[in-house]
Design an enzyme around this catalytic site. Sequence first.
Site, PDB file in Angstrom:
ATOM      1  N   HIS A 174       0.832  -1.207   0.000  1.00  9.95           N
ATOM      2  CA  HIS A 174       0.000   0.000   0.000  1.00  9.95           C
ATOM      3  C   HIS A 174       0.868   1.260   0.000  1.00  9.95           C
ATOM      4  O   HIS A 174       2.076   1.211   0.230  1.00  9.95           O
ATOM      5  CB  HIS A 174      -0.927   0.015   1.220  1.00  9.95           C
ATOM      6  CG  HIS A 174      -0.181   0.066   2.525  1.00  9.95           C
ATOM      7  ND1 HIS A 174       0.268  -1.066   3.164  1.00  9.95           N
ATOM      8  CD2 HIS A 174       0.214   1.110   3.312  1.00  9.95           C
ATOM      9  CE1 HIS A 174       0.879  -0.726   4.286  1.00  9.95           C
ATOM     10  NE2 HIS A 174       0.872   0.588   4.388  1.00  9.95           N
ATOM     11  N   ARG A 194       9.865  -0.798   3.601  1.00 11.91           N
ATOM     12  CA  ARG A 194       9.708   0.109   2.464  1.00 11.91           C
ATOM     13  C   ARG A 194      10.199  -0.583   1.200  1.00 11.91           C
ATOM     14  O   ARG A 194      11.363  -0.944   1.098  1.00 11.91           O
ATOM     15  CB  ARG A 194      10.460   1.413   2.713  1.00 11.91           C
ATOM     16  CG  ARG A 194       9.739   2.264   3.735  1.00 11.91           C
ATOM     17  CD  ARG A 194      10.376   3.608   3.999  1.00 11.91           C
ATOM     18  NE  ARG A 194       9.507   4.366   4.882  1.00 11.91           N
ATOM     19  CZ  ARG A 194       9.461   4.202   6.212  1.00 11.91           C
ATOM     20  NH1 ARG A 194      10.264   3.327   6.776  1.00 11.91           N
ATOM     21  NH2 ARG A 194       8.637   4.910   6.944  1.00 11.91           N
TER      22      ARG A 194
END
Length: 203
Positions: A174, A194
């Site tokens: 997301h 990340r």
Amino acid sequence: MYKFIPILKSPLWGGEKIATYKQIATDRRQIGESWELSGVEGDVSVVAEGPDAGKTLTELLARDKERLLGNRNYERFGTEFPLLIKFIDAREDLSIQVHPDDRLAWERHRSKGKTEMWYVVAADEGAHLRSGFTRQVTPAEYEKSVADDTITDLLTDHEVRPGDVFFLPAGRIHSIGAGSFIAEIQQTSNITYRIYDFNRRDA
């Protein structure tokens, strides 16, 4: 009723909406996050006013136990407050990321996982959020898309309006998009993997 001192964060992508929305007098710029209620180690909320001013959320839980958290929640979590509640103001797109579930987070970090929910408070024209892949993706496709900067082409992109709600179970890829001002309610965890950050560099 307790009022807590907000914990302000100023990441590269932060905007200017939070201080105005919360009516905070501050010279701080580019506030991307305001942690409203947190039991995260190193960022535990502190009572702002009243007879318990200066006490931490952890201290309140140690003293008041199930009276503050409820019997079942106290049995399950003890003095660890189970939620992290924050506002997020994205002037730019946040990184493409994913969070581990409870099992993986415990194995790797001795921490809870991170399932979260977004409530859209305000949205600039064109504001958007990314949640999940548009289709089944192989590991090879995934790795190639990160390497050649096309990962966003594989993600479901939602234009958002105030009042929209998104549920994001741990493990779902997301990203919060530019122009989104949201309230985020999540598990007490600050573990983020990340995947892609648009080739940005910090100071």
